[in-house]
Scaffold this motif. Structure first.
Motif, PDB file in Angstrom:
ATOM      1  N   LEU A   1       0.853  -1.181   0.000  1.00  0.00           N
ATOM      2  CA  LEU A   1       0.000   0.000   0.000  1.00  0.00           C
ATOM      3  C   LEU A   1       0.895   1.240   0.000  1.00  0.00           C
ATOM      4  CD1 LEU A   1      -2.673  -1.148   2.591  1.00  0.00           C
ATOM      5  CD2 LEU A   1      -2.715  -1.320   0.106  1.00  0.00           C
ATOM      6  N   THR A   2       0.964   1.876  -1.132  1.00  0.00           N
ATOM      7  CA  THR A   2       1.804   3.062  -1.255  1.00  0.00           C
ATOM      8  C   THR A   2       1.048   4.295  -0.772  1.00  0.00           C
ATOM      9  OG1 THR A   2       2.737   2.024  -3.197  1.00  0.00           O
ATOM     10  CG2 THR A   2       3.271   4.332  -2.828  1.00  0.00           C
ATOM     11  N   GLU A   3       1.689   5.040   0.091  1.00  0.00           N
ATOM     12  CA  GLU A   3       1.012   6.185   0.694  1.00  0.00           C
ATOM     13  C   GLU A   3       0.508   7.166  -0.347  1.00  0.00           C
ATOM     14  OE1 GLU A   3       3.647   7.993   3.424  1.00  0.00           O
ATOM     15  OE2 GLU A   3       3.604   6.343   4.848  1.00  0.00           O
ATOM     16  N   SER A   4       1.391   7.565  -1.235  1.00  0.00           N
ATOM     17  CA  SER A   4       1.011   8.608  -2.193  1.00  0.00           C
ATOM     18  C   SER A   4      -0.118   8.128  -3.107  1.00  0.00           C
ATOM     19  CB  SER A   4       2.220   9.020  -3.020  1.00  0.00           C
ATOM     20  OG  SER A   4       2.929   7.887  -3.464  1.00  0.00           O
ATOM     21  N   THR A   5      -0.060   6.871  -3.503  1.00  0.00           N
ATOM     22  CA  THR A   5      -1.104   6.338  -4.378  1.00  0.00           C
ATOM     23  C   THR A   5      -2.466   6.409  -3.707  1.00  0.00           C
ATOM     24  OG1 THR A   5       0.484   4.814  -5.335  1.00  0.00           O
ATOM     25  CG2 THR A   5      -1.847   4.331  -5.679  1.00  0.00           C
ATOM     26  N   ILE A   6      -2.528   5.897  -2.483  1.00  0.00           N
ATOM     27  CA  ILE A   6      -3.801   5.894  -1.769  1.00  0.00           C
ATOM     28  C   ILE A   6      -4.252   7.313  -1.489  1.00  0.00           C
ATOM     29  CG2 ILE A   6      -4.904   5.224   0.379  1.00  0.00           C
ATOM     30  CD1 ILE A   6      -3.319   2.717   0.332  1.00  0.00           C
TER      31      ILE A   6
END
Lengths: 228, 228
Positions: A47-52
């Motif tokens: 789970l990538t922070e920026s993506t979410i």
DNA sequence: TATCGTCGGATTGTTGAACAATACCCGGGG
DNA sequence: CCCCGGGTATTGTTCAACAATCCGACGATA
């Protein structure tokens, strides 16, 4: 930008009634929880922070707070400087989870519980039967969860309830990992019925023993599926 | 700026050995946990983000993450838009906590556990006796916690261990709230001895029954102290 | 005097940007 | 084949800003 679900009327009503409005971080956590339960996010997924943050239209910092919530629930693991990943349960974990379940479900059952509590257990059993009659496997699974939650609820402890909820969420994660076949729960219907009957008959000790046997068997089957 | 405890050699060693270095947020949480355990922060106390951030020399956002951890452990409660406060256990909460303890401690004890596990329980009992001989009430309290942690450890479940740790932390919070007198634990020494003896004698069932009686009595006394 | 609105200050909730630190990927050399 | 370095992406953390909300005080009204 996630504004669609921020109905002003709801907000106003909540403010009037002193109901705590879930914070943005809480809503992000709830959304992720949902995706985890539905199997949209499979164990091991990063789970990538920026993506979410971009997907949900919130700040990276807020996503970070949501991650903290999920990490506390063990639905997600943090690898320092590497990111957060959807938790994947190993062979040791499933035994661990079943150990917790044996402890709290048996204890709750032995307590007997109130008539309403017993009624809730009965309701869950019937819910399962109905789902089986409809051949609705999804409903069958949730009915089974309701059954076990109702058992724990017999103890009337908020803390035990939340612990059980977390454990069930973890198990759900595992199911997606080890695609359990449809008629898996089917065999447990009679177990549930027997346990509930013993409970209604005023024999909580026997109900607890039946449940323990049930859980032992279930753990063995899970282990077989997983290949531990 | 909290740089004093960030020894580069430690950092490097940790990186080499793949040991997870606790993040700043974790260290803040640990510090607060410590202050909570020591009674520096009493139940009901308000924890202002900016104050703590300034005190510990970290960012407000980091404090916020630490709060999320503590809130998940129920050591602290968040009142939306009002702040976080040190949790205070009401009459219902102590019953709740004891319900959890009855469930997991009895279950762990019934399992019997490994010889090393039993030895750990014995060690905790002796630790308590030694503390009593020294008239060290503080040590007596921690020995008692060790005893119960050792019992739960018999089950060999990481999850049960953390649950127990959280519950004990909550109870410690309550003790500060309801200043329990010194010779409070004193009477429990013989209970611990009996339970341990039954366990060593290969009768975990009896040990569990003794423990349940112990917990019931303890809850009654707590209730009396609190005035519930 | 007691109750009610209102205003101002303080704190939280959330955002955005910035930066260092770290880990991963990949190509080059032994 | 393995080790070693550099570039890049991502995380960890900080800072500054702003809106939203709460709290207390002040004052108006009856």
């Amino acid at each position: 930008m996630m504004t669609s679900d921020a109905d002003p009327r709801v907000l106003a009503a909540a403010a009037r009634l002193r109901i705590a409005v879930p914070s943005v971080a809480d809503r992000v956590a709830a959304e992720l929880r949902l995706q985890l339960a539905d199997g949209v996010l499979l164990p091991g997924t990063r789970l990538t922070e920026s993506t979410i943050a971009a997907d949900l239209g919130v700040s990276r910092n807020t996503v970070r707070e949501a991650f903290a919530e999920l990490a506390a629930e063990r639905l997600v693991v943090r690898h320092p400087n590497r990111g957060v990943f959807v938790a994947s349960l190993g062979a040791g974990d499933i035994h661990d989870v079943y150990t917790v379940r044996r402890a709290i479900e048996a204890a709750a059952l032995r307590g007997g519980g109130s008539p309403e509590g017993v009624a809730a257990v009965r309701a869950a059993v019937e819910e399962g039967k109905a789902a089986a009659a409809d051949d609705d496997d999804e409903a069958l699974g949730t009915a089974n969860q309701h059954f076990h939650r109702a058992i724990v609820a017999l103890a009337g402890s908020r803390r035990l309830d939340t612990i059980m909820a977390q454990v069930l969420a973890e198990m759900r994660l595992f199911f997606h990992q080890a695609t359990v076949d449809a008629h898996f729960y089917r065999g447990y219907l009679s177990d549930n019925e027997q346990i509930c009957a013993a409970l209604e008959a005023g024999d909580p000790g026997r109900a607890a023993d039946l449940l323990l046997a049930y859980l032992d068997r279930s753990e063995q089957e899970q282990r077989a599926v997983h290949g531990g």
